[in-house]
Design an enzyme around this catalytic site. Structure first.
Site, PDB file in Angstrom:
ATOM      1  N   SER A   1       0.828  -1.211   0.000  1.00 24.44           N
ATOM      2  CA  SER A   1       0.000   0.000   0.000  1.00 24.44           C
ATOM      3  C   SER A   1       0.860   1.258   0.000  1.00 24.44           C
ATOM      4  O   SER A   1       0.335   2.365   0.049  1.00 24.44           O
ATOM      5  CB  SER A   1      -0.923  -0.007   1.226  1.00 24.44           C
ATOM      6  OG  SER A   1      -0.174  -0.188   2.409  1.00 24.44           O
TER       7      SER A   1
ATOM      8  N   THR B   1     -40.691  26.396  -7.912  1.00 21.59           N
ATOM      9  CA  THR B   1     -40.931  25.022  -7.482  1.00 21.59           C
ATOM     10  C   THR B   1     -41.163  24.267  -8.782  1.00 21.59           C
ATOM     11  O   THR B   1     -41.692  24.843  -9.745  1.00 21.59           O
ATOM     12  CB  THR B   1     -42.163  24.876  -6.564  1.00 21.59           C
ATOM     13  OG1 THR B   1     -43.332  25.253  -7.306  1.00 21.59           O
ATOM     14  CG2 THR B   1     -42.068  25.747  -5.314  1.00 21.59           C
ATOM     15  N   HIS B   2     -40.727  23.031  -8.845  1.00 20.79           N
ATOM     16  CA  HIS B   2     -40.800  22.234 -10.091  1.00 20.79           C
ATOM     17  C   HIS B   2     -40.057  22.927 -11.236  1.00 20.79           C
ATOM     18  O   HIS B   2     -40.386  22.719 -12.402  1.00 20.79           O
ATOM     19  CB  HIS B   2     -42.238  21.961 -10.533  1.00 20.79           C
ATOM     20  CG  HIS B   2     -43.131  21.474  -9.439  1.00 20.79           C
ATOM     21  ND1 HIS B   2     -43.365  20.143  -9.188  1.00 20.79           N
ATOM     22  CD2 HIS B   2     -43.834  22.158  -8.487  1.00 20.79           C
ATOM     23  CE1 HIS B   2     -44.187  20.011  -8.155  1.00 20.79           C
ATOM     24  NE2 HIS B   2     -44.475  21.230  -7.700  1.00 20.79           N
TER      25      HIS B   2
ATOM     26  N   SER C   1     -14.651  26.704 -25.916  1.00 25.72           N
ATOM     27  CA  SER C   1     -14.823  25.495 -26.712  1.00 25.72           C
ATOM     28  C   SER C   1     -13.733  25.440 -27.759  1.00 25.72           C
ATOM     29  O   SER C   1     -13.324  26.472 -28.297  1.00 25.72           O
ATOM     30  CB  SER C   1     -16.197  25.527 -27.379  1.00 25.72           C
ATOM     31  OG  SER C   1     -16.208  24.711 -28.527  1.00 25.72           O
TER      32      SER C   1
ATOM     33  N   LYS D   1     -18.365  30.219 -27.500  1.00 21.01           N
ATOM     34  CA  LYS D   1     -18.751  29.564 -26.243  1.00 21.01           C
ATOM     35  C   LYS D   1     -17.992  30.044 -25.015  1.00 21.01           C
ATOM     36  O   LYS D   1     -16.809  30.300 -25.052  1.00 21.01           O
ATOM     37  CB  LYS D   1     -18.557  28.035 -26.354  1.00 21.01           C
ATOM     38  CG  LYS D   1     -19.526  27.330 -27.259  1.00 21.01           C
ATOM     39  CD  LYS D   1     -20.976  27.427 -26.830  1.00 21.01           C
ATOM     40  CE  LYS D   1     -21.272  26.649 -25.559  1.00 21.01           C
ATOM     41  NZ  LYS D   1     -21.257  25.199 -25.783  1.00 21.01           N
TER      42      LYS D   1
ATOM     43  N   ASN E   1     -18.184  28.405 -21.256  1.00 22.35           N
ATOM     44  CA  ASN E   1     -18.840  27.298 -20.556  1.00 22.35           C
ATOM     45  C   ASN E   1     -18.584  27.324 -19.051  1.00 22.35           C
ATOM     46  O   ASN E   1     -17.488  27.634 -18.611  1.00 22.35           O
ATOM     47  CB  ASN E   1     -18.334  25.963 -21.115  1.00 22.35           C
ATOM     48  CG  ASN E   1     -18.710  25.768 -22.575  1.00 22.35           C
ATOM     49  OD1 ASN E   1     -19.756  26.237 -23.021  1.00 22.35           O
ATOM     50  ND2 ASN E   1     -17.846  25.108 -23.317  1.00 22.35           N
TER      51      ASN E   1
ATOM     52  N   GLU F   1     -19.812  22.525 -13.606  1.00 23.62           N
ATOM     53  CA  GLU F   1     -20.163  21.194 -14.108  1.00 23.62           C
ATOM     54  C   GLU F   1     -19.267  20.121 -13.496  1.00 23.62           C
ATOM     55  O   GLU F   1     -19.721  19.023 -13.150  1.00 23.62           O
ATOM     56  CB  GLU F   1     -20.036  21.151 -15.626  1.00 23.62           C
ATOM     57  CG  GLU F   1     -21.076  22.003 -16.332  1.00 23.62           C
ATOM     58  CD  GLU F   1     -20.749  22.169 -17.808  1.00 23.62           C
ATOM     59  OE1 GLU F   1     -20.859  21.195 -18.554  1.00 23.62           O
ATOM     60  OE2 GLU F   1     -20.360  23.286 -18.204  1.00 23.62           O
TER      61      GLU F   1
ATOM     62  N   TYR G   1      -9.033  -6.898  12.516  1.00 25.73           N
ATOM     63  CA  TYR G   1      -8.453  -6.386  11.279  1.00 25.73           C
ATOM     64  C   TYR G   1      -8.508  -7.447  10.184  1.00 25.73           C
ATOM     65  O   TYR G   1      -8.260  -8.627  10.408  1.00 25.73           O
ATOM     66  CB  TYR G   1      -6.995  -5.950  11.501  1.00 25.73           C
ATOM     67  CG  TYR G   1      -6.345  -5.433  10.228  1.00 25.73           C
ATOM     68  CD1 TYR G   1      -6.505  -4.109   9.830  1.00 25.73           C
ATOM     69  CD2 TYR G   1      -5.611  -6.288   9.406  1.00 25.73           C
ATOM     70  CE1 TYR G   1      -5.945  -3.643   8.648  1.00 25.73           C
ATOM     71  CE2 TYR G   1      -5.041  -5.827   8.215  1.00 25.73           C
ATOM     72  CZ  TYR G   1      -5.210  -4.503   7.845  1.00 25.73           C
ATOM     73  OH  TYR G   1      -4.658  -4.046   6.685  1.00 25.73           O
TER      74      TYR G   1
ATOM     75  N   GLN H   1      -7.191  -2.286   4.228  1.00 22.71           N
ATOM     76  CA  GLN H   1      -6.155  -1.449   3.602  1.00 22.71           C
ATOM     77  C   GLN H   1      -6.758  -0.614   2.464  1.00 22.71           C
ATOM     78  O   GLN H   1      -6.259   0.451   2.134  1.00 22.71           O
ATOM     79  CB  GLN H   1      -5.042  -2.352   3.055  1.00 22.71           C
ATOM     80  CG  GLN H   1      -3.929  -1.620   2.361  1.00 22.71           C
ATOM     81  CD  GLN H   1      -2.709  -2.517   2.185  1.00 22.71           C
ATOM     82  OE1 GLN H   1      -1.996  -2.793   3.128  1.00 22.71           O
ATOM     83  NE2 GLN H   1      -2.501  -3.001   0.975  1.00 22.71           N
TER      84      GLN H   1
ATOM     85  N   LYS I   1      -8.099   3.463   2.348  1.00 24.49           N
ATOM     86  CA  LYS I   1      -7.395   4.725   2.133  1.00 24.49           C
ATOM     87  C   LYS I   1      -7.663   5.409   0.789  1.00 24.49           C
ATOM     88  O   LYS I   1      -7.900   6.631   0.774  1.00 24.49           O
ATOM     89  CB  LYS I   1      -5.902   4.539   2.388  1.00 24.49           C
ATOM     90  CG  LYS I   1      -5.595   4.494   3.873  1.00 24.49           C
ATOM     91  CD  LYS I   1      -4.254   3.852   4.157  1.00 24.49           C
ATOM     92  CE  LYS I   1      -4.301   2.893   5.315  1.00 24.49           C
ATOM     93  NZ  LYS I   1      -5.180   1.723   5.142  1.00 24.49           N
TER      94      LYS I   1
HETATM   95  N1  ARG Z   1      -1.049  -1.366   5.316  1.00 28.18           N
HETATM   96  C1  ARG Z   1      -1.956  -1.908   6.242  1.00 28.18           C
HETATM   97  C2  ARG Z   1      -3.302  -1.165   6.143  1.00 28.18           C
HETATM   98  O1  ARG Z   1      -3.314  -0.094   5.647  1.00 28.18           O
HETATM   99  C3  ARG Z   1      -1.455  -1.749   7.625  1.00 28.18           C
HETATM  100  C4  ARG Z   1      -2.042  -2.721   8.611  1.00 28.18           C
HETATM  101  C5  ARG Z   1      -1.544  -4.048   8.320  1.00 28.18           C
HETATM  102  N2  ARG Z   1      -1.827  -4.988   9.317  1.00 28.18           N
HETATM  103  C6  ARG Z   1      -1.695  -6.281   9.101  1.00 28.18           C
HETATM  104  N3  ARG Z   1      -1.994  -7.070  10.052  1.00 28.18           N
HETATM  105  N4  ARG Z   1      -1.377  -6.750   7.925  1.00 28.18           N
HETATM  106  O2  ARG Z   1      -4.353  -1.653   6.524  1.00 28.18           O
END
Ligand code: ARG
Length: 458
Positions: free
Chosen positions: A22, A154-155, A276, A282, A284, A289, A316, A321, A324
């Protein structure tokens, strides 16, 4: 060898290394990860789990790693999977075996949880600051347009005359609620998971009160199993962000309509419009948007995280992971949208003349004509019917109600007298809305005063 390589007799497949890592996205957490680790090291020293000298060495090592990262001297390694293990490896490379003591009484499970909470706490502060700017801009805009007449719909059909200031203050209310929702969410983000270990707590006398205080949290998570399993606060945040985006998107939709030749109520500043590649004429409203479009992306992030968490057994799981990317994407896009939106509305031109003209069409004073008859003693439902017939007549005659002669008025009801004319101008229709919280300038002034008091203490 991997930091966890002891029980393995073979290297992981390189495909797995890439798939599992990650670091590509969680490197964003380097600062809060170091912040959490410094607090943890302090706690370990203070609680005599490691010596104070060891703690000091670790803290100095982490501080210099932070500098190195900020100076662009560090290249994170995929081989160390995530930001937590990258930093731990950098630490042991820098200070030797003492670095290996940092992870005592800690798991990546409580480590990542504290990192996300520290990160999100700061970002909520930043987003609330941007919302505050928007609230102030809306109040200023409203204050300059307390008397600017426009059609209320309204509408999407012309309904009753209102003022532009009143319309702006409606959005003030929405973003005020958003602000408060985020403040409330902050309370649940601001709880400290460290000390939970992997899931069961730790065998060391970890001082969770000290960690809570040191990292500025309001309390620690009461149940360690929950501490490492919980991502509710991310879901809650993205849900609150979705609400902000929904409000921005409704506003943008109106701005897009209002910028069209059919409305011409506003004109975006050139700095916030685009052209454009084929049609030279144009101009825009791309910014509006794009904000409307990005709303879909934030809703997608909400569905994403809800679906990741659905049916996950405690505690966990690696699925987590994946929390994020949607979180970071939401934070970044929301901040961008709020900042550019505020700049866009503070620079746009308001076409009072066009709004006023639109208010004269569409029989927007029909309800006021009915209210006039009610004040002369007619039951409202009967008055509604009389005015309905008048409108039908006006459509056939291609006239506005105020263009009718007094004789025409009286042919619909003998209760009409000359005093009908001054009460059906848009200005009078607006001013006569005496109920609290109405579009009448008196009431909008009160809203603005209240709003100013509100934002002055944010
Ligand atoms: N990179 C992992 C995450 O974002 C960290 C936690 C990992 N924990 C584990 N037991 N593998 O979730």
């Amino acid at each position: 060898m991997k930091l966890w390589g002891g029980r393995f007799s073979k290297e992981t497949a390189s495909l797995v290394d890439q798939f599992n890592a990650s670091i590509g996205f969680d490197q964003k957490l380097y600062k809060v990860d170091i912040m959490g680790s410094i607090a943890h090291a302090k706690m370990l020293g203070k609680s005599q789990i490691i010596t104070l000298a060891e703690a000091q060495k670790i803290i100095e090592g982490l501080q210099s790693i932070l500098e190195n990262i900020e100076n662009g001297q560090i290249e994170f390694q995929l081989a160390y999977e995530d930001i937590h293990m990258n930093i731990e490896k950098l630490l042991t490379d820098k200070i030797g075996d003492t670095g290996k003591k940092l992870h005592t009484a800690r798991s990546r499970n409580d480590q990542v949880a504290v990192d996300i909470r520290l990160y999100l706490r700061e970002e909520i502060d930043c987003i609330c600051g941007l919302l505050k700017n928007l609230l102030i801009s809306l109040t200023d805009l409203a204050a300059s347009h307390i008397e600017t007449v426009m059609p209320g719909y309204t509408h999407l059909q012309r309904a009753q005359p209102i003022t532009f200031g009143y319309h702006m203050m409606a959005y003030f209310q929405m973003f005020k609620r958003d602000y408060e929702r985020l403040q409330d969410c902050y309370k649940r983000v601001n709880i400290m998971p460290l000390g939970a270990g992997a899931l069961a707590g730790t065998t060391y006398g970890t001082d969770r009160d000290f960690l809570t205080e040191e990292l500025g949290f309001s309390a620690y998570c009461d149940n360690s199993l929950d501490a490492v399993s919980d991502r509710d606060f991310i879901i809650e945040f993205i849900s609150d962000a979705s609400m902000v985006m929904m409000h921005l998107s409704r506003f943008c939709e109106e701005l897009i309509l209002w910028s069209s030749a059919e409305f011409q109520f506003v004109e975006m500043d050139d700095a916030y419009s685009t052209g454009s590649s084929i049609m030279p004429q144009k101009k825009n409203p791309d910014v509006a948007e794009l904000i409307r479009g990005k709303t879909g992306r934030i809703y997608g992030n909400l569905t994403n995280i809800l679906t990741i968490m659905k049916a996950l057994p405690l505690a966990y799981n690696k699925d987590m992971q994946e929390d994020k990317p949607p979180l970071f994407d939401t934070v970044e896009n929301l901040k961008d949208c709020l900042e550019i939106f505020t700049a866009m509305i503070t620079t746009m031109k308001i076409r009072k003349d066009k709004m006023k003209k639109a208010t004269r069409e569409g029989f927007m004073n029909a309800t006021d004509v009915a209210d006039y008859l009610v004040k002369k003693g007619l039951p409202f439902r009967s008055a509604h019917e009389v005015v309905g017939k008048m409108v039908l007549y006006c459509i056939q005659e291609q006239k506005a109600i105020e263009d009718l002669t007094i004789e025409e008025f009286q042919s619909f009801s003998p209760d009409f007298t000359e005093d009908i004319f001054p009460v059906i101008t848009p200005e009078h229709c607006i001013a006569s809305k005496v109920s609290k919280g109405s579009t009448a300038p008196e009431n909008v002034k009160i809203m603005i005063e209240k709003a100013k008091r509100y934002t002055s203490v944010l």
